[in-house]
Design a protein around this motif. Structure first.
Motif, PDB file in Angstrom:
ATOM      1  N   ALA A  49       6.106  -0.369  -3.434  1.00  0.00           N
ATOM      2  CA  ALA A  49       6.179  -1.329  -2.559  1.00  0.00           C
ATOM      3  C   ALA A  49       4.818  -2.209  -2.914  1.00  0.00           C
ATOM      4  O   ALA A  49       4.917  -3.572  -2.937  1.00  0.00           O
ATOM      5  N   GLU A  50       3.657  -1.492  -3.115  1.00  0.00           N
ATOM      6  CA  GLU A  50       2.320  -2.319  -3.299  1.00  0.00           C
ATOM      7  C   GLU A  50       2.623  -3.140  -4.882  1.00  0.00           C
ATOM      8  O   GLU A  50       2.001  -4.173  -4.909  1.00  0.00           O
ATOM      9  N   LEU A  51       3.079  -2.167  -5.828  1.00  0.00           N
ATOM     10  CA  LEU A  51       3.228  -2.927  -7.079  1.00  0.00           C
ATOM     11  C   LEU A  51       4.154  -3.943  -7.291  1.00  0.00           C
ATOM     12  O   LEU A  51       3.863  -4.803  -8.077  1.00  0.00           O
ATOM     13  N   ARG A  52       5.119  -3.917  -6.679  1.00  0.00           N
ATOM     14  CA  ARG A  52       6.312  -4.874  -6.455  1.00  0.00           C
ATOM     15  C   ARG A  52       5.630  -6.150  -6.232  1.00  0.00           C
ATOM     16  O   ARG A  52       5.966  -7.333  -6.919  1.00  0.00           O
ATOM     17  N   ALA A  53       4.881  -6.516  -5.209  1.00  0.00           N
ATOM     18  CA  ALA A  53       4.161  -7.556  -4.709  1.00  0.00           C
ATOM     19  C   ALA A  53       3.116  -8.063  -5.969  1.00  0.00           C
ATOM     20  O   ALA A  53       3.120  -9.196  -6.289  1.00  0.00           O
ATOM     21  N   LEU A  54       2.382  -7.205  -6.690  1.00  0.00           N
ATOM     22  CA  LEU A  54       1.593  -7.377  -7.570  1.00  0.00           C
ATOM     23  C   LEU A  54       2.377  -7.926  -8.842  1.00  0.00           C
ATOM     24  O   LEU A  54       1.663  -8.718  -9.635  1.00  0.00           O
ATOM     25  N   GLN A  55       3.436  -7.232  -9.084  1.00  0.00           N
ATOM     26  CA  GLN A  55       4.033  -7.670 -10.286  1.00  0.00           C
ATOM     27  C   GLN A  55       4.453  -9.147 -10.193  1.00  0.00           C
ATOM     28  O   GLN A  55       4.584  -9.941 -11.161  1.00  0.00           O
ATOM     29  N   ALA A  56       5.090  -9.583  -8.756  1.00  0.00           N
ATOM     30  CA  ALA A  56       5.525 -10.837  -8.606  1.00  0.00           C
ATOM     31  C   ALA A  56       4.399 -11.683  -8.802  1.00  0.00           C
ATOM     32  O   ALA A  56       4.569 -12.985  -9.438  1.00  0.00           O
ATOM     33  N   ASP A  57       3.099 -11.499  -8.598  1.00  0.00           N
ATOM     34  CA  ASP A  57       1.955 -12.252  -8.561  1.00  0.00           C
ATOM     35  C   ASP A  57       1.521 -12.435  -9.873  1.00  0.00           C
ATOM     36  O   ASP A  57       1.301 -13.630 -10.480  1.00  0.00           O
ATOM     37  N   ILE A  58       1.561 -11.621 -10.739  1.00  0.00           N
ATOM     38  CA  ILE A  58       1.082 -11.305 -12.008  1.00  0.00           C
ATOM     39  C   ILE A  58       2.490 -11.985 -13.118  1.00  0.00           C
ATOM     40  O   ILE A  58       2.105 -12.704 -14.078  1.00  0.00           O
ATOM     41  N   GLY A  59       3.565 -11.899 -12.786  1.00  0.00           N
ATOM     42  CA  GLY A  59       4.616 -12.581 -13.523  1.00  0.00           C
ATOM     43  C   GLY A  59       5.287 -11.278 -14.217  1.00  0.00           C
ATOM     44  O   GLY A  59       5.774 -11.747 -15.459  1.00  0.00           O
ATOM     45  N   CYS A  60       5.497  -9.816 -13.932  1.00  0.00           N
ATOM     46  CA  CYS A  60       6.222  -9.028 -14.829  1.00  0.00           C
ATOM     47  C   CYS A  60       7.109  -8.299 -14.181  1.00  0.00           C
ATOM     48  O   CYS A  60       7.250  -7.043 -14.210  1.00  0.00           O
ATOM     49  N   THR A  61       7.871  -8.937 -13.270  1.00  0.00           N
ATOM     50  CA  THR A  61       8.770  -8.293 -12.355  1.00  0.00           C
ATOM     51  C   THR A  61       9.838  -7.539 -13.134  1.00  0.00           C
ATOM     52  O   THR A  61      10.863  -6.850 -12.534  1.00  0.00           O
TER      53      THR A  61
END
Length: 253
Positions: A49-61
């Protein structure tokens, strides 16, 4: 079309700045990966859950992430917040172990926020465990060895971090990395990290990068380092991350 390159990256002190957790200085490297069609797999102690938000921010979802220090993998189509059977089994084993261990599952969001210094919203995401249970030993110090022996006998692996004792079924970042590589079959892999728990991942990659960390003792010399398969950056954090990516993606081969 085969995947030309898959990059596995630790977060805190590597892709994220040690002080403000920003990734902005890594942007030149991230842009290069997108330009050449490479993938980026985040590898962290954080939950899905923490990484999903960061993936969206960075652009690697669109890529998997290695979560909870390798205890699990979050695939792109997977629900990041769904409870996993691994976590239920760990909590069930804990009920039969000697008392004294207080895990995130024993606390509410406010309790985890007090323990970690996270904001309540971030603490909620940190409590959405799927594969491992971090916590503190609050029993008698002399009773800890017996607890650890009982945990091992029950199939649990205990790993000490900077502050927490984390229980899992023993998978590492390198184990999860091998599973992702087998699924995606990249032609080449790069792994980047700054801490001892990244070493197995660095060793497993075609090219490993030790990111400079002036806030911790340096990682000792590693196998293959003299041959150039493992390199070290001169700059720390995301600036060093970008430096390494740009260098390794312009080198021959």
């Amino acid at each position: 079309m085969s995947l030309p390159l898959l990059v596995f990256s630790d977060l805190d002190g590597t892709l994220l700045d040690h002080h403000d957790y920003s990734w902005q200085e890594a942007r030149p490297g991230l842009d290069r990966l997108r330009d050449i069609g490479a993938g980026l797999v985040l590898a962290s102690s954080k939950t899905g859950a923490e990484l999903r938000a960061l993936q969206a921010d960075i652009g690697c979802t669109g890529w998997p992430a290695i979560v909870e220090n390798g205890a699990g993998i979050l695939w792109p189509e997977q629900d990041a917040g769904a409870e996993d059977g691994d976590y239920r089994r760990i909590r069930a084993v804990l009920r039969d172990l000697p008392p004294g261990f207080i895990g995130f599952g024993d606390l509410d969001d406010a309790g985890v926020a007090r323990l970690t210094g996270l904001a309540p919203e971030a603490a909620h995401l940190a409590r959405l465990r799927q594969h491992s249970e971090p916590g503190l030993w609050q029993g008698d110090a002399d009773a800890l060895p017996a607890f650890l022996r009982a945990a091992e006998a029950a199939g649990l692996h205990a790993r000490r971090g900077g502050r927490f004792l984390t229980l899992s079924f023993g998978r590492t970042k390198a184990d999860a990395m091998a599973e992702v590589v087998a699924a995606l079959k990249p032609r080449r892999t790069i792994a980047l990290g700054d801490a001892p728990n990244d070493v197995e991942m660095l060793d497993a990659a075609d090219f490993g990068v030790v990111i400079a960390n002036p806030h911790a003792p340096p990682i000792p010399p590693l196998p293959y380092e003299t041959g150039g398969r493992i390199v070290r950056t001169t700059k720390p954090g995301p600036e060093g991350w970008a430096e390494a990516i740009l260098s390794l993606t312009t080198a021959p081969g």
